[in-house]
Enzyme design. Structure first.
Site, mmCIF file in Angstrom:
data_model
loop_
_atom_site.group_PDB
_atom_site.id
_atom_site.type_symbol
_atom_site.label_atom_id
_atom_site.label_comp_id
_atom_site.label_asym_id
_atom_site.label_seq_id
_atom_site.Cartn_x
_atom_site.Cartn_y
_atom_site.Cartn_z
ATOM 1 C CG HIS A 293 -4.163 0.903 -8.500
ATOM 2 N ND1 HIS A 293 -5.495 0.847 -8.201
ATOM 3 C CD2 HIS A 293 -3.596 1.750 -7.621
ATOM 4 C CE1 HIS A 293 -5.725 1.651 -7.185
ATOM 5 N NE2 HIS A 293 -4.598 2.218 -6.803
ATOM 6 C CG ASP B 254 2.687 4.778 -4.164
ATOM 7 O OD1 ASP B 254 2.546 5.851 -3.579
ATOM 8 O OD2 ASP B 254 1.955 3.794 -3.978
ATOM 9 C CG HIS C 8 -2.023 0.928 1.277
ATOM 10 N ND1 HIS C 8 -2.216 1.881 0.318
ATOM 11 C CD2 HIS C 8 -3.006 1.144 2.200
ATOM 12 C CE1 HIS C 8 -3.273 2.624 0.631
ATOM 13 N NE2 HIS C 8 -3.771 2.203 1.784
HETATM 14 N N1 COA Z 1 4.905 -5.977 -11.428
HETATM 15 C C1 COA Z 1 4.820 -7.120 -12.141
HETATM 16 N N2 COA Z 1 3.704 -7.870 -12.204
HETATM 17 C C2 COA Z 1 2.626 -7.424 -11.552
HETATM 18 C C3 COA Z 1 2.652 -6.235 -10.805
HETATM 19 C C4 COA Z 1 3.846 -5.493 -10.767
HETATM 20 N N3 COA Z 1 3.937 -4.381 -10.057
HETATM 21 N N4 COA Z 1 1.445 -6.031 -10.251
HETATM 22 C C5 COA Z 1 0.683 -7.066 -10.623
HETATM 23 N N5 COA Z 1 1.397 -7.908 -11.398
HETATM 24 C C6 COA Z 1 0.923 -9.158 -11.974
HETATM 25 C C7 COA Z 1 0.933 -10.264 -10.920
HETATM 26 O O1 COA Z 1 2.151 -10.932 -10.911
HETATM 27 C C8 COA Z 1 -0.230 -11.109 -11.350
HETATM 28 O O2 COA Z 1 0.229 -11.911 -12.394
HETATM 29 P P1 COA Z 1 -0.336 -13.401 -12.588
HETATM 30 O O3 COA Z 1 -1.802 -13.222 -12.903
HETATM 31 O O4 COA Z 1 0.475 -13.935 -13.699
HETATM 32 O O5 COA Z 1 -0.105 -14.092 -11.270
HETATM 33 C C9 COA Z 1 -1.236 -10.111 -11.943
HETATM 34 O O6 COA Z 1 -0.451 -8.989 -12.328
HETATM 35 C C10 COA Z 1 -2.285 -9.685 -10.932
HETATM 36 O O7 COA Z 1 -1.613 -9.201 -9.801
HETATM 37 P P2 COA Z 1 -2.212 -9.182 -8.342
HETATM 38 O O8 COA Z 1 -1.103 -8.995 -7.371
HETATM 39 O O9 COA Z 1 -3.139 -10.332 -8.149
HETATM 40 O O10 COA Z 1 -3.068 -7.872 -8.424
HETATM 41 P P3 COA Z 1 -3.648 -7.133 -7.209
HETATM 42 O O11 COA Z 1 -4.764 -6.326 -7.733
HETATM 43 O O12 COA Z 1 -3.911 -8.043 -6.076
HETATM 44 O O13 COA Z 1 -2.391 -6.244 -6.768
HETATM 45 C C11 COA Z 1 -0.951 -4.523 -6.202
HETATM 46 C C12 COA Z 1 -2.309 -4.895 -6.807
HETATM 47 C C13 COA Z 1 -0.869 -3.013 -6.090
HETATM 48 C C14 COA Z 1 -0.802 -5.146 -4.810
HETATM 49 C C15 COA Z 1 0.174 -5.085 -7.123
HETATM 50 O O14 COA Z 1 0.017 -4.553 -8.409
HETATM 51 C C16 COA Z 1 1.569 -4.788 -6.582
HETATM 52 O O15 COA Z 1 2.099 -5.542 -5.762
HETATM 53 N N6 COA Z 1 2.205 -3.671 -7.052
HETATM 54 C C17 COA Z 1 3.497 -3.257 -6.560
HETATM 55 C C18 COA Z 1 3.328 -2.441 -5.281
HETATM 56 C C19 COA Z 1 2.777 -1.056 -5.533
HETATM 57 O O16 COA Z 1 3.245 -0.342 -6.407
HETATM 58 N N7 COA Z 1 1.788 -0.678 -4.724
HETATM 59 C C20 COA Z 1 1.202 0.664 -4.770
HETATM 60 C C21 COA Z 1 -0.205 0.619 -5.238
HETATM 61 S S1 COA Z 1 -0.818 2.290 -5.421
#
Ligand code: COA
Length: 379
Positions: free
Chosen positions: A263, A316, A224
Protein backbone atom coordinates in the site's frame (compact mmCIF):
# COMPACT_ATOMS: atom_id res chain seq x y z
CA UNK A 1 17.21 27.96 -19.79
CA UNK A 2 17.21 25.08 -17.31
CA UNK A 3 15.00 22.03 -17.64
CA UNK A 4 13.20 22.98 -14.44
CA UNK A 5 13.36 25.72 -11.86
CA UNK A 6 14.78 23.78 -8.95
CA UNK A 7 11.52 22.54 -7.41
CA UNK A 8 11.64 19.13 -5.73
CA UNK A 9 10.55 16.08 -7.69
CA UNK A 10 8.14 13.63 -5.98
CA UNK A 11 7.36 10.86 -8.47
CA UNK A 12 3.78 9.66 -8.08
CA UNK A 13 3.33 12.58 -5.63
CA UNK A 14 4.49 10.07 -3.01
CA UNK A 15 4.42 11.64 0.47
CA UNK A 16 3.16 15.00 -0.81
CA UNK A 17 0.35 16.79 1.04
CA UNK A 18 -1.55 18.87 -1.50
CA UNK A 19 -4.32 20.27 0.75
CA UNK A 20 -6.00 20.03 4.14
CA UNK A 21 -8.96 17.74 4.74
CA UNK A 22 -11.56 16.99 7.41
CA UNK A 23 -12.78 13.84 5.72
CA UNK A 24 -10.34 11.07 6.50
CA UNK A 25 -7.38 10.47 8.81
CA UNK A 26 -4.86 7.76 7.98
CA UNK A 27 -1.85 6.84 10.08
CA UNK A 28 0.07 4.48 7.82
CA UNK A 29 2.64 3.53 10.47
CA UNK A 30 0.20 2.59 13.21
CA UNK A 31 -2.46 1.30 10.81
CA UNK A 32 -5.15 3.75 11.94
CA UNK A 33 -8.07 4.90 9.81
CA UNK A 34 -10.82 7.33 10.81
CA UNK A 35 -13.65 8.89 8.84
CA UNK A 36 -14.31 12.42 10.12
CA UNK A 37 -12.66 11.51 13.42
CA UNK A 38 -14.52 8.22 13.97
CA UNK A 39 -12.51 5.01 14.04
CA UNK A 40 -13.14 2.59 11.21
CA UNK A 41 -13.26 -0.13 13.89
CA UNK A 42 -16.35 1.46 15.49
CA UNK A 43 -17.97 2.28 12.16
CA UNK A 44 -17.41 -1.25 10.81
CA UNK A 45 -18.78 -2.94 13.91
CA UNK A 46 -21.46 -0.50 15.14
CA UNK A 47 -22.79 1.56 12.22
CA UNK A 48 -24.55 0.80 8.95
CA UNK A 49 -23.42 1.89 5.50
CA UNK A 50 -26.21 4.50 5.44
CA UNK A 51 -25.05 5.94 8.77
CA UNK A 52 -21.46 6.08 7.56
CA UNK A 53 -22.62 7.65 4.29
CA UNK A 54 -24.44 10.35 6.30
CA UNK A 55 -21.29 10.96 8.33
CA UNK A 56 -19.29 11.47 5.14
CA UNK A 57 -21.88 13.54 3.31
CA UNK A 58 -22.90 15.79 6.24
CA UNK A 59 -19.76 15.74 8.41
CA UNK A 60 -21.41 14.34 11.55
CA UNK A 61 -23.22 11.23 12.74
CA UNK A 62 -26.99 11.43 12.15
CA UNK A 63 -29.78 11.48 14.70
CA UNK A 64 -32.50 8.85 14.13
CA UNK A 65 -34.76 11.23 12.12
CA UNK A 66 -31.79 12.42 10.02
CA UNK A 67 -30.78 8.84 9.27
CA UNK A 68 -34.38 7.91 8.41
CA UNK A 69 -34.54 10.83 5.99
CA UNK A 70 -31.33 9.80 4.20
CA UNK A 71 -32.50 6.18 4.05
CA UNK A 72 -35.76 7.24 2.47
CA UNK A 73 -33.97 9.54 -0.02
CA UNK A 74 -31.73 6.64 -1.02
CA UNK A 75 -34.67 4.26 -1.43
CA UNK A 76 -36.62 6.68 -3.59
CA UNK A 77 -33.60 7.31 -5.86
CA UNK A 78 -32.90 3.60 -6.49
CA UNK A 79 -34.66 3.23 -9.81
CA UNK A 80 -32.50 3.77 -12.91
CA UNK A 81 -34.08 6.29 -15.38
CA UNK A 82 -35.35 4.68 -18.61
CA UNK A 83 -32.93 6.59 -20.85
CA UNK A 84 -30.00 5.34 -18.77
CA UNK A 85 -31.30 1.78 -19.16
CA UNK A 86 -31.06 2.35 -22.93
CA UNK A 87 -27.44 3.47 -22.53
CA UNK A 88 -26.68 0.39 -20.42
CA UNK A 89 -28.18 -1.87 -23.12
CA UNK A 90 -26.17 -0.09 -25.80
CA UNK A 91 -22.80 -0.70 -24.12
CA UNK A 92 -23.89 -3.86 -22.25
CA UNK A 93 -21.18 -6.09 -23.77
CA UNK A 94 -18.38 -4.09 -22.12
CA UNK A 95 -16.71 -4.70 -18.72
CA UNK A 96 -19.13 -3.68 -15.92
CA UNK A 97 -16.75 -0.88 -14.88
CA UNK A 98 -16.89 0.59 -18.39
CA UNK A 99 -20.68 0.30 -18.34
CA UNK A 100 -20.83 1.98 -14.92
CA UNK A 101 -18.54 4.82 -16.02
CA UNK A 102 -20.62 5.41 -19.15
CA UNK A 103 -23.95 5.25 -17.30
CA UNK A 104 -22.80 7.64 -14.55
CA UNK A 105 -21.59 10.06 -17.18
CA UNK A 106 -24.96 9.80 -18.96
CA UNK A 107 -26.81 10.40 -15.68
CA UNK A 108 -25.60 14.01 -15.72
CA UNK A 109 -27.79 14.60 -18.76
CA UNK A 110 -30.96 13.59 -16.93
CA UNK A 111 -30.20 14.86 -13.44
CA UNK A 112 -32.96 17.23 -12.31
CA UNK A 113 -30.41 19.69 -10.89
CA UNK A 114 -27.80 19.42 -13.65
CA UNK A 115 -26.97 23.13 -13.77
CA UNK A 116 -26.91 23.69 -10.00
CA UNK A 117 -23.39 23.56 -8.52
CA UNK A 118 -24.39 24.66 -5.00
CA UNK A 119 -23.15 22.52 -2.07
CA UNK A 120 -26.74 21.44 -1.29
CA UNK A 121 -27.33 20.34 -4.89
CA UNK A 122 -23.98 18.52 -4.96
CA UNK A 123 -24.96 16.65 -1.79
CA UNK A 124 -28.36 15.74 -3.24
CA UNK A 125 -26.76 14.58 -6.49
CA UNK A 126 -24.28 12.60 -4.40
CA UNK A 127 -27.13 10.95 -2.51
CA UNK A 128 -28.83 10.05 -5.79
CA UNK A 129 -25.55 8.67 -7.18
CA UNK A 130 -25.06 6.59 -4.02
CA UNK A 131 -28.47 5.01 -4.69
CA UNK A 132 -28.12 4.74 -8.48
CA UNK A 133 -24.65 3.19 -8.76
CA UNK A 134 -25.68 -0.21 -7.28
CA UNK A 135 -28.85 -0.19 -9.42
CA UNK A 136 -26.82 0.43 -12.60
CA UNK A 137 -24.52 -2.48 -11.77
CA UNK A 138 -27.33 -4.95 -11.01
CA UNK A 139 -29.46 -3.81 -13.99
CA UNK A 140 -26.51 -4.35 -16.32
CA UNK A 141 -25.83 -7.74 -14.76
CA UNK A 142 -29.44 -8.82 -15.40
CA UNK A 143 -29.35 -7.52 -18.98
CA UNK A 144 -26.11 -9.29 -19.88
CA UNK A 145 -27.46 -12.55 -18.48
CA UNK A 146 -30.82 -12.19 -20.29
CA UNK A 147 -32.60 -12.15 -16.97
CA UNK A 148 -35.58 -10.07 -15.88
CA UNK A 149 -34.65 -6.98 -13.94
CA UNK A 150 -35.22 -7.20 -10.20
CA UNK A 151 -37.02 -4.04 -9.08
CA UNK A 152 -35.16 -2.38 -6.18
CA UNK A 153 -36.73 -3.06 -2.78
CA UNK A 154 -38.52 -0.32 -0.84
CA UNK A 155 -37.72 -1.98 2.50
CA UNK A 156 -34.21 -3.42 2.41
CA UNK A 157 -31.12 -1.51 3.49
CA UNK A 158 -28.47 -0.45 0.97
CA UNK A 159 -26.26 -3.57 1.17
CA UNK A 160 -29.15 -6.05 1.37
CA UNK A 161 -30.94 -4.36 -1.55
CA UNK A 162 -27.77 -4.57 -3.62
CA UNK A 163 -27.48 -8.33 -3.05
CA UNK A 164 -31.22 -8.74 -3.62
CA UNK A 165 -31.25 -6.91 -6.97
CA UNK A 166 -28.08 -8.75 -8.01
CA UNK A 167 -29.35 -12.27 -7.31
CA UNK A 168 -33.14 -11.94 -7.05
CA UNK A 169 -33.01 -13.49 -3.58
CA UNK A 170 -33.29 -11.72 -0.24
CA UNK A 171 -29.90 -12.28 1.43
CA UNK A 172 -29.52 -13.78 4.88
CA UNK A 173 -28.85 -11.27 7.68
CA UNK A 174 -25.27 -12.55 7.92
CA UNK A 175 -24.61 -12.12 4.18
CA UNK A 176 -26.16 -8.63 4.16
CA UNK A 177 -24.20 -7.63 7.23
CA UNK A 178 -20.86 -8.76 5.73
CA UNK A 179 -21.60 -6.78 2.56
CA UNK A 180 -22.63 -3.77 4.68
CA UNK A 181 -19.31 -3.98 6.53
CA UNK A 182 -17.43 -4.27 3.24
CA UNK A 183 -19.12 -1.13 1.88
CA UNK A 184 -18.35 0.81 5.10
CA UNK A 185 -14.69 -0.24 4.87
CA UNK A 186 -14.52 1.00 1.27
CA UNK A 187 -16.45 4.25 1.81
CA UNK A 188 -13.49 6.62 2.06
CA UNK A 189 -9.72 6.54 1.98
CA UNK A 190 -8.17 9.96 1.73
CA UNK A 191 -6.21 11.00 -1.29
CA UNK A 192 -6.17 7.70 -3.17
CA UNK A 193 -5.92 7.77 -6.97
CA UNK A 194 -9.68 7.94 -7.64
CA UNK A 195 -10.47 10.57 -4.98
CA UNK A 196 -7.50 12.63 -6.15
CA UNK A 197 -8.82 12.37 -9.71
CA UNK A 198 -12.26 13.54 -8.52
CA UNK A 199 -10.61 16.52 -6.82
CA UNK A 200 -8.53 17.40 -9.89
CA UNK A 201 -11.69 17.43 -12.01
CA UNK A 202 -13.61 19.41 -9.37
CA UNK A 203 -10.70 21.84 -9.16
CA UNK A 204 -11.45 22.98 -12.70
CA UNK A 205 -15.05 23.71 -11.53
CA UNK A 206 -16.41 20.82 -13.56
CA UNK A 207 -19.58 19.26 -12.13
CA UNK A 208 -19.95 16.35 -9.72
CA UNK A 209 -20.98 13.84 -12.42
CA UNK A 210 -17.76 14.63 -14.33
CA UNK A 211 -15.74 14.17 -11.14
CA UNK A 212 -17.36 10.83 -10.28
CA UNK A 213 -17.09 9.57 -13.88
CA UNK A 214 -13.35 10.33 -13.79
CA UNK A 215 -13.02 8.75 -10.34
CA UNK A 216 -14.62 5.54 -11.65
CA UNK A 217 -12.13 5.57 -14.54
CA UNK A 218 -9.22 5.86 -12.10
CA UNK A 219 -10.64 3.14 -9.87
CA UNK A 220 -10.84 0.65 -12.75
CA UNK A 221 -7.08 0.06 -12.97
CA UNK A 222 -5.54 -3.08 -11.44
CA UNK A 223 -3.27 -1.15 -9.08
CA UNK A 224 -6.26 0.53 -7.44
CA UNK A 225 -9.71 -1.10 -7.49
CA UNK A 226 -8.79 -4.03 -9.68
CA UNK A 227 -6.73 -5.77 -7.01
CA UNK A 228 -9.71 -7.63 -5.45
CA UNK A 229 -10.54 -9.24 -8.79
CA UNK A 230 -6.92 -10.26 -9.29
CA UNK A 231 -6.64 -11.71 -5.78
CA UNK A 232 -9.30 -14.31 -6.57
CA UNK A 233 -7.77 -14.97 -10.00
CA UNK A 234 -4.55 -15.63 -8.09
CA UNK A 235 -6.33 -17.92 -5.58
CA UNK A 236 -7.85 -19.89 -8.45
CA UNK A 237 -4.46 -20.18 -10.17
CA UNK A 238 -2.89 -21.46 -6.92
CA UNK A 239 -5.61 -24.15 -6.60
CA UNK A 240 -4.31 -25.70 -3.34
CA UNK A 241 -2.88 -24.14 -0.15
CA UNK A 242 0.25 -26.30 -0.54
CA UNK A 243 1.07 -24.56 -3.83
CA UNK A 244 0.90 -21.01 -2.43
CA UNK A 245 4.55 -20.66 -1.44
CA UNK A 246 5.83 -21.75 -4.88
CA UNK A 247 3.35 -19.47 -6.62
CA UNK A 248 4.49 -16.47 -4.57
CA UNK A 249 8.13 -17.31 -5.32
CA UNK A 250 7.45 -17.55 -9.07
CA UNK A 251 5.56 -14.24 -9.25
CA UNK A 252 8.18 -12.45 -7.17
CA UNK A 253 10.95 -13.91 -9.39
CA UNK A 254 9.23 -12.25 -12.36
CA UNK A 255 9.37 -8.96 -10.41
CA UNK A 256 5.57 -8.71 -10.27
CA UNK A 257 3.57 -7.71 -7.19
CA UNK A 258 1.39 -10.16 -5.30
CA UNK A 259 -2.13 -8.78 -5.52
CA UNK A 260 -3.75 -7.72 -2.25
CA UNK A 261 -0.40 -6.78 -0.67
CA UNK A 262 1.36 -3.47 -0.31
CA UNK A 263 0.00 0.00 0.00
CA UNK A 264 1.22 3.48 -0.77
CA UNK A 265 0.38 4.68 2.76
CA UNK A 266 0.26 1.69 5.15
CA UNK A 267 3.55 0.32 6.38
CA UNK A 268 1.71 -2.08 8.67
CA UNK A 269 -1.39 -4.19 8.07
CA UNK A 270 -4.23 -2.28 6.44
CA UNK A 271 -6.66 -1.69 9.36
CA UNK A 272 -9.63 -2.63 7.15
CA UNK A 273 -8.33 -6.10 6.35
CA UNK A 274 -8.97 -7.71 9.72
CA UNK A 275 -12.64 -6.73 9.71
CA UNK A 276 -13.19 -8.90 6.66
CA UNK A 277 -10.75 -11.71 7.47
CA UNK A 278 -12.98 -13.40 10.06
CA UNK A 279 -16.05 -12.98 7.83
CA UNK A 280 -14.21 -14.67 4.96
CA UNK A 281 -13.07 -17.52 7.21
CA UNK A 282 -16.63 -18.11 8.45
CA UNK A 283 -18.24 -17.77 5.02
CA UNK A 284 -15.64 -20.09 3.54
CA UNK A 285 -16.63 -22.78 6.12
CA UNK A 286 -20.35 -22.06 5.76
CA UNK A 287 -20.28 -22.46 1.99
CA UNK A 288 -18.36 -25.73 2.34
CA UNK A 289 -15.33 -24.23 0.58
CA UNK A 290 -12.69 -23.86 3.32
CA UNK A 291 -10.06 -24.26 0.60
CA UNK A 292 -10.28 -20.57 -0.36
CA UNK A 293 -9.51 -19.31 3.11
CA UNK A 294 -6.75 -21.94 3.30
CA UNK A 295 -5.16 -20.65 0.08
CA UNK A 296 -5.35 -17.02 1.20
CA UNK A 297 -3.88 -17.89 4.56
CA UNK A 298 -1.02 -19.76 2.88
CA UNK A 299 -0.30 -16.69 0.67
CA UNK A 300 -0.20 -14.48 3.78
CA UNK A 301 2.27 -16.92 5.34
CA UNK A 302 4.46 -16.95 2.21
CA UNK A 303 4.46 -13.14 2.13
CA UNK A 304 5.28 -12.74 5.83
CA UNK A 305 9.02 -11.97 5.26
CA UNK A 306 8.00 -8.89 3.22
CA UNK A 307 6.28 -7.43 6.30
CA UNK A 308 9.73 -6.26 7.40
CA UNK A 309 9.79 -4.04 4.29
CA UNK A 310 6.33 -2.63 5.08
CA UNK A 311 4.52 -4.82 2.54
CA UNK A 312 1.48 -6.28 4.24
CA UNK A 313 -1.96 -7.52 3.40
CA UNK A 314 -4.47 -4.86 2.25
CA UNK A 315 -8.29 -4.69 2.26
CA UNK A 316 -8.65 -6.03 -1.29
CA UNK A 317 -7.08 -9.31 -0.29
CA UNK A 318 -10.19 -10.25 1.71
CA UNK A 319 -12.89 -8.24 -0.04
CA UNK A 320 -12.38 -10.24 -3.25
CA UNK A 321 -12.87 -13.48 -1.32
CA UNK A 322 -16.03 -12.09 0.33
CA UNK A 323 -17.62 -11.41 -3.05
CA UNK A 324 -16.42 -14.70 -4.52
CA UNK A 325 -17.96 -16.70 -1.69
CA UNK A 326 -21.22 -14.80 -2.22
CA UNK A 327 -21.13 -16.21 -5.77
CA UNK A 328 -20.54 -12.77 -7.33
CA UNK A 329 -18.69 -12.88 -10.68
CA UNK A 330 -15.11 -11.58 -10.69
CA UNK A 331 -15.77 -8.66 -13.01
CA UNK A 332 -18.24 -7.14 -10.51
CA UNK A 333 -15.63 -6.82 -7.76
CA UNK A 334 -14.36 -3.37 -8.79
CA UNK A 335 -17.87 -1.99 -9.37
CA UNK A 336 -18.74 -3.07 -5.80
CA UNK A 337 -15.76 -1.03 -4.60
CA UNK A 338 -17.41 1.95 -6.34
CA UNK A 339 -20.73 1.22 -4.59
CA UNK A 340 -18.98 1.69 -1.26
CA UNK A 341 -16.76 4.59 -2.30
CA UNK A 342 -19.37 7.00 -3.70
CA UNK A 343 -20.02 8.85 -0.38
CA UNK A 344 -16.27 9.33 0.15
CA UNK A 345 -15.81 10.71 -3.36
CA UNK A 346 -18.76 13.06 -2.87
CA UNK A 347 -17.41 14.25 0.49
CA UNK A 348 -14.10 15.09 -1.16
CA UNK A 349 -15.73 16.78 -4.14
CA UNK A 350 -17.68 18.97 -1.69
CA UNK A 351 -14.56 19.73 0.31
CA UNK A 352 -12.72 20.68 -2.86
CA UNK A 353 -15.62 22.93 -3.93
CA UNK A 354 -15.69 24.63 -0.52
CA UNK A 355 -12.11 25.90 -0.76
CA UNK A 356 -11.36 25.39 -4.40
CA UNK A 357 -7.96 25.72 -5.98
CA UNK A 358 -6.91 24.50 -9.40
CA UNK A 359 -4.72 21.41 -8.95
CA UNK A 360 -1.85 21.82 -11.31
CA UNK A 361 1.52 20.28 -10.33
CA UNK A 362 4.52 20.39 -12.62
CA UNK A 363 6.56 17.90 -14.61
CA UNK A 364 10.32 18.04 -14.52
CA UNK A 365 11.40 18.16 -18.14
CA UNK A 366 14.32 15.82 -18.85
CA UNK A 367 14.23 15.73 -22.69
CA UNK A 368 16.50 17.51 -25.15
CA UNK A 369 16.45 21.29 -25.39
CA UNK A 370 16.92 23.84 -28.15
CA UNK A 371 16.87 21.18 -30.88
CA UNK A 372 17.26 22.46 -34.44
CA UNK A 373 14.05 22.04 -36.44
CA UNK A 374 14.86 20.06 -39.59
CA UNK A 375 12.30 20.38 -42.40
CA UNK A 376 10.45 17.08 -42.94
CA UNK A 377 11.99 16.25 -46.35
CA UNK A 378 15.51 16.67 -44.97
CA UNK A 379 15.13 14.22 -42.01
N1 COA B 1 4.14 -7.78 -3.82
C1 COA B 1 5.49 -7.86 -3.84
N2 COA B 1 6.29 -6.78 -3.76
C2 COA B 1 5.71 -5.59 -3.60
C3 COA B 1 4.31 -5.45 -3.55
C4 COA B 1 3.52 -6.61 -3.65
N3 COA B 1 2.20 -6.53 -3.64
N4 COA B 1 4.00 -4.15 -3.40
C5 COA B 1 5.16 -3.49 -3.36
N5 COA B 1 6.19 -4.36 -3.49
C6 COA B 1 7.60 -4.01 -3.53
C7 COA B 1 7.99 -3.49 -4.91
O1 COA B 1 8.40 -4.52 -5.74
C8 COA B 1 9.07 -2.50 -4.57
O2 COA B 1 10.23 -3.25 -4.38
P1 COA B 1 11.66 -2.64 -4.80
O3 COA B 1 11.86 -1.45 -3.90
O4 COA B 1 12.59 -3.76 -4.55
O5 COA B 1 11.53 -2.26 -6.25
C9 COA B 1 8.66 -1.93 -3.21
O6 COA B 1 7.81 -2.92 -2.64
C10 COA B 1 7.90 -0.62 -3.35
O7 COA B 1 6.82 -0.84 -4.21
P2 COA B 1 6.12 0.28 -5.07
O8 COA B 1 5.32 -0.37 -6.14
O9 COA B 1 7.10 1.32 -5.46
O10 COA B 1 5.16 0.88 -3.99
P3 COA B 1 3.97 1.81 -4.30
O11 COA B 1 3.70 2.54 -3.05
O12 COA B 1 4.18 2.59 -5.54
O13 COA B 1 2.84 0.74 -4.66
C11 COA B 1 0.91 -0.54 -4.74
C12 COA B 1 1.71 0.50 -3.95
C13 COA B 1 -0.43 -0.74 -4.07
C14 COA B 1 0.69 -0.06 -6.18
C15 COA B 1 1.73 -1.87 -4.78
O14 COA B 1 1.97 -2.29 -3.46
C16 COA B 1 1.02 -2.96 -5.57
O15 COA B 1 1.17 -3.04 -6.79
N6 COA B 1 0.25 -3.85 -4.88
C17 COA B 1 -0.52 -4.88 -5.53
C18 COA B 1 -1.85 -4.31 -6.01
C19 COA B 1 -2.82 -4.06 -4.88
O16 COA B 1 -3.03 -4.91 -4.02
N7 COA B 1 -3.44 -2.88 -4.91
C20 COA B 1 -4.48 -2.51 -3.94
C21 COA B 1 -4.03 -1.40 -3.07
S1 COA B 1 -5.27 -1.10 -1.81
Amino acid sequence: MTANDGGELHRGLNGVYFDRSRTCFIDGRQGKLQYRGYSIDDLATLSTFEETAYLLLYGELPTRPQLAELESELISARAVPGSIMDVIRLVGGAHPMDVLRTAVSALSAVDPEAGDHSPEATRRKGTRLTAQVPSIITAHHAIRNDRDLVEPSKDLGHAANFLYTLTGETPTDEAASLMDKDLILHAEHGSNASAFTARVVTGTRADVHSAITAAIAALSGPLHGGAAENVMKMARAIEEPARAADYVKEVRARGEPIMGFGHRVYRTEDPRARHLREGVRRLSQEKGEPKWYGILDAVVEAMRPLGRRGINVNVDFYSGATYYLHGIPLDLFVPIFAVGRIPGWIAQVMEQQEANILIRPRLQYVGPLDSAYVPIDER
